[in-house]
Design a protein around this motif. Structure first.
Motif, short mmCIF file in Angstrom:
data_model
loop_
_atom_site.label_atom_id
_atom_site.label_comp_id
_atom_site.label_asym_id
_atom_site.label_seq_id
_atom_site.Cartn_x
_atom_site.Cartn_y
_atom_site.Cartn_z
N LYS A 362 0.81 -1.21 0.00
CA LYS A 362 0.00 0.00 0.00
C LYS A 362 0.85 1.27 0.00
CE LYS A 362 -3.99 -2.06 2.34
NZ LYS A 362 -4.90 -2.00 3.52
N ARG A 363 2.05 1.20 0.57
CA ARG A 363 2.88 2.40 0.65
C ARG A 363 3.66 2.64 -0.64
NH1 ARG A 363 8.01 3.80 2.05
NH2 ARG A 363 8.59 1.61 2.43
N THR A 364 4.32 1.61 -1.14
CA THR A 364 5.14 1.77 -2.34
C THR A 364 4.36 1.53 -3.63
OG1 THR A 364 5.85 -0.54 -2.30
CG2 THR A 364 7.17 1.04 -1.06
N GLN A 365 3.21 0.86 -3.52
CA GLN A 365 2.36 0.54 -4.67
C GLN A 365 3.11 -0.25 -5.75
OE1 GLN A 365 0.63 4.75 -5.05
NE2 GLN A 365 -1.14 3.48 -5.53
N VAL A 366 3.90 -1.20 -5.31
CA VAL A 366 4.55 -2.16 -6.20
C VAL A 366 4.34 -3.55 -5.63
CG1 VAL A 366 6.31 -0.54 -7.03
CG2 VAL A 366 6.77 -1.92 -5.01
N PRO A 367 4.41 -4.58 -6.45
CA PRO A 367 4.24 -5.96 -5.95
C PRO A 367 5.49 -6.43 -5.21
CG PRO A 367 4.64 -5.99 -8.31
CD PRO A 367 4.52 -4.55 -7.93
N VAL A 368 5.62 -6.02 -3.97
CA VAL A 368 6.84 -6.26 -3.19
C VAL A 368 7.08 -7.76 -2.99
CG1 VAL A 368 7.92 -5.96 -0.93
CG2 VAL A 368 6.77 -4.04 -2.02
#
Length: 618
Positions: A362-368
Motif C-alpha cells: 500500500k505504501r510503495t504501490q509495487v508488488p513487493v
C-alpha cells in the motif's frame, strides 16, 4: 449468453477461454499500481534494458564471421525487424494498458492456454536473463581493481572444493541490491535506471566521438579492403542481422509497466519508438567507427572496442569502455528483474497462480512480495550456477512473445472477441440487465419496424447487439481460416528453409507449399474488410499498427525463423520447463482461473452489467 466454454471440465474449451480487455473496474483499490512513469522514464528503461554489454563484444564477433565492414547495415536490418514487433506491441499496449505484457495480450486475443505458456516462458526468460547478466558483471568490474584476482575477497568468485561449483557473491549481491531498489517504488527505480543508462550512453558517445576523431586523423583503414564492403556477400549481412537482432530485445519490457504509466495511450508508443530509435542509432554509429578503425579480420572477438582503441595508442580508453559495459549490465539487470513480478502479479490476478503474487504494497504501490521472491531466486541462481549455457532459453521466451503479439494484432483486427466473460461476482446483475435489454428491444421494435424490415441496426441503441448478418459471419470465418493457413504456411516455410540436411527437391517443395499458403492467406486478408469492432476494442485513441496484415505477417515470419534456428539443445531444455508449466496449469491454474464458471455475454451487455454493478454496489 453462454455459460463457460464448450469442452467440459477437463475439455480443451478451458484453453481457449478469453478474458475481458480491461477489468480495472473489478479490482480493489489495494490492487492498483502507482501511475508515476513519464515518457522520459520509459525511454530510460527501454534503452537501459536493450543496450546490454553484448554490443561491446558483438561488433567484433559479427564483423569477423558474417558481415565485415557491412556491420552497420546488419544493425539497420536488425533494427527494422525489431521495429515490426515494436509496432504490434505499441498498439496492444495502448488498447490493453495493464500489467502482463504479452501474457495479458494473448489471454485477451488468443486464449488461456496460450497465455499461460507465454507467461510461463517469460518467467524463465527473465530469471535466467537476470542471472546471466549478473554473472557477467564481476569479470568487467574486476578490471577496475587490476584483474580477476584483485577483487575483494567477499566479491571474488570461489570454487567449492569437491563439488566443482564456482560461486559468484558479487552477482548475487548485485541482484539483491537491484531487488531492494525495485521494492522501494517504480519512480525511484526508474530514476536509478536513468542515471545508469545515462552513463552507458555517455560511454558509447565517447566511443563514437573519439573513434571518429581517430578515424579522420589516421585514415579509415578498416574500409580500405581489396575484397570490398561485402566480403561475405549479402547472405553474410542477413546472417549477421539475425545475430544482432537479439541486441534489440528489451523494448518489450516497457509494456509490462503499462499500468504504471501516467498516459499510456500517448506515452507507451512514444517510449517504445524513441528507445528503439536511440538504440539503433547508437549501434550503427559505434559499428561504423569500430570497423573503420581496424580491419574486420583483425578485430579482437572478446574485446573489439578496447583493442581497436589500443591499436591507435589509446590504452586508457579501456577504463571508459569498461565503465560503459558495467553500467550497461547493471541497467540490463534492472530491466530483467523489473517485469517478472508484474507478470506474476497479472497471472495471480487471473487466478492462474496463488493470490500471494498479486499483493501490492500500500505504501510503495509495487508488488513487493513478487519482487522479493523473484530477486531471491535469481540471486541464488546467479550465486550457484554459470547459466551462460542456458542463455539460448532467454531468446525462446522473447521470440514466442513477439510471435504471439503479432498474431494477436491479426485477431484483433479481423476477428476480435465478440463475447466477454462476466465473473461470478457480477452474474447476479445479468437477470435485471436482461429484463431491461429485452424491454428496450420491444420498445425499439415498435418504433423502428420499418428499419427492421430492411435489416438495419436497431437505432444504434447501446444495449442492442449488432446483428451479425450471414455475410459478416462468413467474413469472420474466412478471416479466421486465412490467419490459420498463413501461420501454418510460415511454419512450413521457415522450417524448410532452416533444415540444411533435407534433400534439395523436398526442401524446395516444402518451401513452395509454405510460400503459397502464406501468400494466399495474405492476399485474402488484404482483400477482405477488417472488423468494425476493432474501432471500439479496448481503450481507443491510441497508436494503430500500420500495414496490417503485411507487417504482422512479416514479424511472425522473422520470429518463427529465428525460433526454429535456436538449436535442438535449447528446445529440449525449454520443453522440460514448458512441460512443468503444463502440469502446474492442469493441477492448479485450470481450476483456480477467474474465468472458471464465467458467463460469456456480448460486449454491450457486459458493459451494462458492470455499470449496473458499480451503480448498485453490494
Amino acid at each position: 449468453m453462454q455459460k463457460g466454454v464448450p469442452g467440459g471440465k477437463w475439455g480443451f474449451g478451458n484453453l481457449i477461454r478469453r478474458k475481458q480487455v480491461d477489468s480495472v473496474h473489478l479490482r480493489r483499490e489495494d490492487h492498483q499500481l502507482a501511475k508515476k512513469l513519464s515518457v522520459l522514464d520509459l525511454v530510460a528503461i527501454g534503452v537501459g534494458s536493450t543496450i546490454g554489454a553484448g554490443v561491446y563484444i558483438l561488433v567484433g564477433t559479427v564483423a569477423r564471421e558474417h558481415t565485415g565492414p557491412a556491420l552497420t547495415i546488419a544493425f539497420l536490418i536488425g533494427g527494422i525487424a525489431a521495429a515490426l514487433s515494436a509496432f504490434c506491441y505499441a498498439e496492444l499496449a495502448c488498447r490493453c494498458p495493464s500489467a502482463g505484457s504479452a501474457y495479458h495480450y494473448s489471454y485477451i486475443c488468443v486464449g488461456e492456454g496460450v497465455a499461460w505458456l507465454i507467461g510461463w516462458a517469460l518467467i524463465l526468460e527473465y530469471t535466467i536473463g537476470a542471472s546471466a547478466v549478473a554473472r557477467g558483471i564481476s569479470p568487467n568490474l574486476a578490471l577496475f581493481f587490476g584483474g580477476e584476482g584483485k577483487l575483494p575477497a567477499f566479491l571474488a568468485r570461489h570454487t567449492i572444493s569437491g563439488l566443482g561449483i564456482v560461486v559468484d557473491p558479487c552477482a548475487a549481491l548485485l541482484v539483491l541490491v537491484v531487488t531492494g531498489l525495485l521494492c522501494i517504488g517504480i519512480k525511484e527505480s526508474s530514476v536509478a535506471q536513468t542515471i545508469v543508462t545515462t552513463i552507458n550512453v555517455c560511454a558509447m558517445t565517447f566511443i563514437i566521438i573519439a573513434g571518429g576523431y581517430i578515424g579522420f586523423k589516421n585514415g579509415w583503414i578498416g574500409y580500405e579492403l581489396h575484397n570490398g564492403y561485402f566480403p561475405y556477400g549479402i547472405n553474410g549481412v542477413f546472417a549477421g542481422s539475425a545475430t544482432v537482432f537479439f541486441s534489440y530485445i528489451g523494448f518489450d519490457i516497457l509494456t509490462s509497466t503499462a499500468e504504471e504509466v501516467k498516459n499510456p495511450q500517448r506515452d507507451l508508443p512514444l517510449g517504445i519508438g524513441i528507445a528503439l530509435s536511440i538504440c539503433c542509432i547508437l549501434y550503427m554509429l559505434v559499428s561504423i567507427v569500430i570497423v573503420g578503425l581496424v580491419p574486420y579480420y583483425a578485430l579482437d572477438p572478446d574485446t573489439p572496442i578496447s583493442s581497436a582503441f589500443a591499436s591507435h595508442g589509446f590504452e586508457w580508453a579501456v577504463y571508459i569502455i569498461t565503465l560503459g559495459a558495467v553500467t550497461a549490465l547493471c541497467a540490463t539487470l534492472m530491466g530483467s528483474i523489473l517485469p517478472q513480478p508484474r507478470i506474476l502479479m497479472a497471472m495471480a490476478r487471473d487466478g492462474l497462480l496463488p493470490s500471494f503474487f498479486s499483493d501490492i504494497n500500500k505504501r510503495t504501490q509495487v508488488p513487493v512480495k513478487s519482487t522479493i521472491v523473484t530477486g531471491t531466486f535469481a540471486a541464488a541462481l546467479a550465486f550457484l550456477m554459470d547459466v551462460s549455457q542456458l542463455s539460448g532459453m532467454v531468446s525462446v521466451g522473447t521470440l514466442l512473445a513477439f510471435t504471439i503479439v503479432a498474431v494477436s494484432i491479426l485477431i484483433l483486427r479481423y476477428v476480435p472477441p465478440d463475447k466477454v466473460p462476466v465473473p461470478s461476482s457480477l452474474q447476479g446483475s445479468i437477470g435485471s440487465v436482461s429484463v431491461q435489454f429485452h424491454t428496450d428491444i420491444q420498445e425499439i421494435e415498435a418504433n423502428c419496424q420499418s428499419l427492421l424490415d430492411k435489416g438495419k441496426n436497431l437505432c444504434g441503441h447501446p444495449l442492442i447487439d449488432k446483428e451479425i448478418t450471414h455475410d459478416e459471419k462468413k467474413r469472420r470465418k474466412i478471416a479466421a481460416w486465412n490467419i490459420t493457413l498463413m501461420c501454418i504456411g510460415i511454419i512450413i516455410l521457415a522450417s524448410a528453409a532452416s533444415v540444411d540436411k533435407l534433400l534439395s527437391f523436398p526442401r524446395f517443395t516444402l518451401c513452395c507449399v509454405g510460400a503459397i499458403l502464406l501468400l494466399c492467406g495474405l492476399i485474402v486478408l488484404a482483400c477482405i474488410n477488417q472488423d468494425d469492432a476493432r474501432h471500439s476494442f479496448g481503450h481507443t485513441g491510441g497508436f494503430h499498427c500500420p500495414f496490417v496484415p503485411f507487417l504482422p505477417a512479416a514479424s511472425i515470419l522473422i520470429n518463427t525463423y529465428l525460433l526454429i534456428n535456436l538449436g535442438a539443445g535449447t528446445w529440449i531444455r525449454v520443453s522440460i520447463w514448458l512441460v512443468i508449466g503444463v502440469l502446474v496449469y492442469i493441477f492448479y491454474g485450470r481450476s483456480h482461473s477467474s474465468l472458471q464458471g464465467a458467463v460469456y455475454v456480448s460486449t454491450p451487455h457486459a458493459n451494462e452489467i458492470c455499470g449496473t454493478s458499480s451503480d448498485h454496489p453490494a
